[in-house]
Enzyme design. Structure first.
Site, PDB file in Angstrom:
ATOM      1  N   ASP A 120       0.870  -1.174   0.000  1.00 32.73           N
ATOM      2  CA  ASP A 120       0.000   0.000   0.000  1.00 32.73           C
ATOM      3  C   ASP A 120       0.910   1.229   0.000  1.00 32.73           C
ATOM      4  O   ASP A 120       2.143   1.107  -0.147  1.00 32.73           O
ATOM      5  CB  ASP A 120      -1.009  -0.046   1.168  1.00 32.73           C
ATOM      6  CG  ASP A 120      -0.368   0.261   2.522  1.00 32.73           C
ATOM      7  OD1 ASP A 120       0.878   0.372   2.603  1.00 32.73           O
ATOM      8  OD2 ASP A 120      -1.128   0.386   3.502  1.00 32.73           O
TER       9      ASP A 120
ATOM     10  N   CYS B 213       3.096  -2.989   4.070  1.00 34.65           N
ATOM     11  CA  CYS B 213       2.253  -1.827   4.385  1.00 34.65           C
ATOM     12  C   CYS B 213       3.017  -1.014   5.428  1.00 34.65           C
ATOM     13  O   CYS B 213       4.218  -1.220   5.599  1.00 34.65           O
ATOM     14  CB  CYS B 213       0.851  -2.246   4.837  1.00 34.65           C
ATOM     15  SG  CYS B 213       0.759  -3.110   6.413  1.00 34.65           S
TER      16      CYS B 213
ATOM     17  N   THR C  82       3.036  -0.930   8.770  1.00 32.35           N
ATOM     18  CA  THR C  82       3.585  -1.764   9.849  1.00 32.35           C
ATOM     19  C   THR C  82       3.799  -3.208   9.415  1.00 32.35           C
ATOM     20  O   THR C  82       4.449  -3.967  10.136  1.00 32.35           O
ATOM     21  CB  THR C  82       2.607  -1.807  11.031  1.00 32.35           C
ATOM     22  OG1 THR C  82       1.345  -2.300  10.539  1.00 32.35           O
ATOM     23  CG2 THR C  82       2.410  -0.432  11.646  1.00 32.35           C
TER      24      THR C  82
ATOM     25  N   HIS D  34      11.109 -23.220   9.149  1.00 29.51           N
ATOM     26  CA  HIS D  34      10.220 -23.924  10.079  1.00 29.51           C
ATOM     27  C   HIS D  34       8.743 -23.824   9.703  1.00 29.51           C
ATOM     28  O   HIS D  34       7.977 -24.735   9.987  1.00 29.51           O
ATOM     29  CB  HIS D  34      10.409 -23.384  11.503  1.00 29.51           C
ATOM     30  CG  HIS D  34      11.698 -23.832  12.130  1.00 29.51           C
ATOM     31  ND1 HIS D  34      11.985 -23.674  13.465  1.00 29.51           N
ATOM     32  CD2 HIS D  34      12.803 -24.442  11.590  1.00 29.51           C
ATOM     33  CE1 HIS D  34      13.190 -24.169  13.742  1.00 29.51           C
ATOM     34  NE2 HIS D  34      13.713 -24.621  12.600  1.00 29.51           N
TER      35      HIS D  34
ATOM     36  N   HIS E 163       8.693 -30.329  11.144  1.00 28.67           N
ATOM     37  CA  HIS E 163       7.891 -29.126  10.880  1.00 28.67           C
ATOM     38  C   HIS E 163       6.734 -29.399   9.917  1.00 28.67           C
ATOM     39  O   HIS E 163       5.771 -28.651   9.871  1.00 28.67           O
ATOM     40  CB  HIS E 163       8.783 -28.009  10.332  1.00 28.67           C
ATOM     41  CG  HIS E 163       9.923 -27.695  11.239  1.00 28.67           C
ATOM     42  ND1 HIS E 163       9.748 -27.140  12.489  1.00 28.67           N
ATOM     43  CD2 HIS E 163      11.256 -27.899  11.107  1.00 28.67           C
ATOM     44  CE1 HIS E 163      10.917 -27.001  13.079  1.00 28.67           C
ATOM     45  NE2 HIS E 163      11.856 -27.462  12.256  1.00 28.67           N
TER      46      HIS E 163
HETATM   47  C1  RB5 Z   1      -2.008   2.969   6.230  1.00 27.80           C
HETATM   48  O1  RB5 Z   1      -1.979   4.252   6.732  1.00 27.80           O
HETATM   49  C2  RB5 Z   1      -1.640   1.977   7.322  1.00 27.80           C
HETATM   50  O2  RB5 Z   1      -2.686   1.806   8.186  1.00 27.80           O
HETATM   51  C3  RB5 Z   1      -1.246   0.650   6.708  1.00 27.80           C
HETATM   52  O3  RB5 Z   1      -0.170   0.845   5.840  1.00 27.80           O
HETATM   53  C4  RB5 Z   1      -0.801  -0.444   7.642  1.00 27.80           C
HETATM   54  O4  RB5 Z   1       0.176  -0.006   8.521  1.00 27.80           O
HETATM   55  C5  RB5 Z   1      -1.856  -1.205   8.298  1.00 27.80           C
HETATM   56  O5  RB5 Z   1      -1.606  -2.214   8.991  1.00 27.80           O
END
Ligand code: RB5
Length: 144
Positions: free
Chosen positions: A7, A64, A66, A97, A132
């Protein structure tokens, strides 16, 4: 072939990873997003995971902000074992694993150099099988 997608939160890191893999002559399929404009990460997760479960790509990489949301979405897809990794150890173990077929990264949480090392560890490692196998089989049976 590796399918890759992000994203807007992972857009810059995706560009770095594509450049890195192309330099290493590893074929990459870019599933978007194609600009820093906001998009919804589940849409990108579906695009990349479809390439993996469809057999067009052996592995996927999703990014994304995080790595959390996009890994949650990926793990809803049948046949996908997505691993959110923050270290090279995570990246290696995810393959060895857990037989992960999708690597998830956070573009806002993991620096470029570390992310590229994680990509190397993930792509370079192989599933160990053995003990595994049964455990991964149990994960997959949850889908049924
Ligand atoms: C987008 O702003 C953010 O929420 C997305 O990239 C991500 O971190 C969601 O888990």
């Amino acid at each position: 072939m590796i399918a890759i997608g992000s994203d807007h939160g992972g857009y810059e890191l995706k560009r770095e990873i594509i450049q890195y893999l192309e330099k290493k002559e590893i074929p990459v399929l870019d599933c978007g997003c194609y600009s820093p404009d906001a998009v919804d990460y589940p849409d990108i997760a579906v695009k990349v995971c479809d390439k993996v479960t469809g057999g067009e790509c052996e592995l996927g990489i999703l990014i994304c902000g995080t790595g959390i949301g996009i890994s949650m979405a990926a793990n809803k897809m049948h046949g996908i074992r997505a691993a959110l990794c923050h270290s090279t150890f995570d990246g290696r173990m995810a393959r060895m694993h857990n037989n992960a077929n999708v690597l998830c990264l956070g573009g806002r949480t993991t620096g470029v150099s570390i992310a590229l090392d994680i990509v190397d560890a993930f792509v370079g490692a192989e599933f160990e099988g053995g003990r595994h196998e049964k455990r991964v089989g149990k994960i997959m049976s949850i889908e049924e």
